[in-house]
Design a protein around this motif. Structure first.
Motif: not given
Length: 643
Positions: A78-87, A112-117, A142-150
């Protein structure tokens, strides 16, 4: 490895879950983003791990809580997606999503969980300072990944890490809090080390390391690469390398290093090659490969299997005395999850004067297991790593399934090497003694055997016309009213009676008339305890008359009350009868007095006369190499006569 991977994306509304999926598929940022993306499947040939991957989106606006719970239960990661500019979306990771997922999954098999910024293009700073404490708090992450769909930044990496978290999970291998491998992982890798240590010296030398490398990764290590690996171990620990070879501690250190550096796939490749599943248990397909055994066929070990077992014996017979001491047996079975041989094994096969299993006894026990319970034999060979060491598809390659016994009877010959003899008789007739005498133990030695260590089986080799065969004796409990199919299914039957007990023969006579009179199974009558006074049997016929009436061999006198090891001629006769059941009327005794023996000697004399005549007429008259052939013929004639 799993056949497919199911990835679920969850998170607060407007954090970009759907955009991430669509950017992955189209490789560009979508202008029009729907509330929820349809489930997509990425084919195996597109993914790095060559496994089909299903990606599932979640939308609070379109789906109910019940649908969310169902998707959580089906997800592999499961990927838990959050916005890096939204606390607020970051806070929801710990206050809502992780507790929700943990409540809906089993504690012993957490997903296993993946945190996605997402939306990293909107800020110049990183969210890692906020996320790292969360990762340390929850071991499921498991890990954290920062990304940009744009900007398409780290999109492929995100789904690769998600796939990797399923196929090569950290959880079963490593404990982040303790910064060391888990006990189950250490246990599995220790077994792999012992299987790979072909000479059992506690060190993987260059040859063994190269074999291990080729087995797991299909390529050997270059000499310099091998030295580099050992140098890494030397720099980090003092006892990781000995005699220019890798010790168990060094082997475990290397895998700890792989895991700490994020190369879980290396350790998982090794574990899976040696038969382990995601829970670090040897999976059933590895231990019990498919083996079809038609009715009325038996199972035996083939030549390659015996060579492998011989190498295992030599590997653990450290004192080279051709026997396994109790400590050597324990060392051999350290690669097993349990001790497969109990104290009864020492009374099933040959041992030396100290009671240790000899080389011949060791092979005999494996032969017995293969014959009686081939699935257990496959399991044992799996623990020893047969398919890996012998480079076979599975340990089923070690088994020979014999042809149907009916065909053997029709052709009047057999290729089988193992023959079963069931021993029947009344209580106290000497059945157990007959089994133990086959192992070379006289009455004095048999009295030293503890009651709870006795065995209903014994197996040893015999020689029939120069061929080595295994004879498996099985003592059948004396229950005349009920004999199971197993009690009746054998190659030869041995009916034992006590010559000193007047009521002993009656049981043998009744069993024969009830179960074997009309069968094609050859039978032999054993007159046990022949050193004692022969009592008159309380039966209408004497044992000799009963045998003559039913065209059986005369009762064979036998005793184990001897100074030396008991005579084994009877066991050779039983094996011969099992090999040639079509000739069961031929007398096997050598008294030279009874009608059967006289007829047999006449036939042998006629046969020898014919052979000699043929030889002199053909060889001596026509062959110019008489001086070469004559000694050879005389030698063969001597061998035949002695048989």
């Amino acid at each position: 490895m799993r056949k497919d991977v199911r990835i679920l994306l969850v998170g607060e509304p407007k954090v970009g879950k759907t955009s991430l999926i669509m950017s992955l598929v189209s490789e560009e940022f979508p202008d029009d983003v729907p509330l929820r993306a349809e489930e997509i499947t990425i084919p195996a040939d597109v993914t790095p791990e060559r496994v089909p991957t299903h990606i599932v989106d979640y939308s609070e606006a379109e789906q109910s809580d019940e649908q969310l719970y169902q998707e959580i239960s089906k997800a592999n990661v499961i990927c838990i997606v959050y916005s890096v500019n939204n606390k607020k979306s970051i806070e929801k990771v710990t206050s809502h999503w992780i507790p929700l997922i943990n409540d809906r999954t089993d504690k012993d098999s957490r997903v296993p969980l993946i945190l996605v910024g997402n939306k990293s293009d909107l800020v110049e700073h990183s969210s890692m300072e906020t996320i790292l404490p969360i990762m340390n708090q929850y071991s499921d992450i498991e890990t954290c990944v920062e990304c940009s769909a744009k900007n398409l930044k780290n999109i492929s990496e995100l789904f690769y890490y998600a796939q990797k978290a399923v196929l090569h999970p950290t959880g079963p291998l490593y404990c982040p809090e303790e910064k060391e491998m888990k006990p189950s992982c250490i246990k599995s890798l220790t077994r792999i080390f012992k299987v790979s240590d072909l000479d059992n010296d506690g060190i993987l030398n260059d040859k063994e390391l190269n074999f291990f490398q080729r087995t797991c990764f299909n390529m050997p290590l270059a000499p310099q690469a091998l030295e580099d690996v050992k140098n890494v171990v030397r720099k980090n620990m003092t006892d990781g390398v000995e005699d220019n070879g890798l010790t168990l501690k060094g082997f475990l250190f290397l895998h700890t290093l792989f895991i700490q550096r994020g190369r879980h796939e290396t350790t998982w490749t090794v574990l899976r090659r040696f038969g382990y599943d995601d829970d670090l248990e040897l999976h059933q397909e590895y231990l019990f490969p498919l083996l079809k055994i038609p009715a009325d066929c038996t199972t035996e070990l083939n030549h390659n299997a015996y060579l492998f077992l011989q190498s295992v014996f030599d590997k653990h017979d450290k004192d080279r005395d051709c026997a396994l001491s109790p400590d050597e047996v324990k060392d051999l079975f350290k690669v097993f999850p349990y001790m497969p041989w109990g104290p009864d094994v020492n009374n099933t096969v040959c041992t030396n004067d100290q009671g240790w299993i000899t080389y011949q006894g060791y092979l005999s026990q494996w032969t017995l297991t293969t014959y009686l319970d081939v699935q257990r034999c496959l399991e044992y060979l799996g623990y020893l790593g047969y398919s890996i060491i012998c480079e076979q598809e599975s340990q089923a390659a070690a088994i020979t399934v014999t042809r149907n016994k009916r065909i053997d009877l029709q052709k009047k010959q057999t290729q089988r090497s193992v023959f079963r003899c069931n021993i029947l008789g009344a209580r106290g007739s000497g059945k157990t003694s007959f089994l133990q005498a086959f192992l070379g133990r006289n009455l004095l030695k048999q009295r030293k055997i503890r009651e709870d260590h006795k065995s209903f089986y014994s197996i040893n080799t015999t020689y029939v016309y120069g061929q080595e065969k295994y004879l498996l004796l099985h003592e059948v409990m004396p229950d005349f009213d009920f004999l199971s199919e197993e009690d009746l299914a054998c190659d030869v039957v041995c009916l034992v009676y006590d010559v000193n007990n007047p009521r002993s023969f009656e049981y043998c006579a009744k069993v024969y008339k009830q179960y074997f009179m009309d069968s094609k199974t050859p039978c032999m009558m054993i007159a046990s305890k022949s050193d004692l006074h022969e009592a008159r049997q309380h039966y209408s016929l004497t044992p000799l008359d009963f045998c003559r009436k039913n065209k059986l061999h005369p009762p064979q006198p036998w005793t184990c009350n001897t100074v030396d090891a008991p005579n084994k001629d009877l066991y050779t006769k039983l094996t011969t009868m099992a090999m040639y059941p079509h000739a069961k009327l031929r007398c096997m005794c050598t008294c030279n007095r009874c009608t059967f023996c006289i007829c047999q000697n006449i036939l042998r004399s006629q046969l020898l006369t014919n052979i000699k005549a043929k030889f002199y007429s053909v060889v001596l008259n026509r062959c110019s190499y008489t001086c070469f052939w004559l000694p050879l013929f005389l030698f063969l004639l001597h061998v035949f006569t002695s048989c």
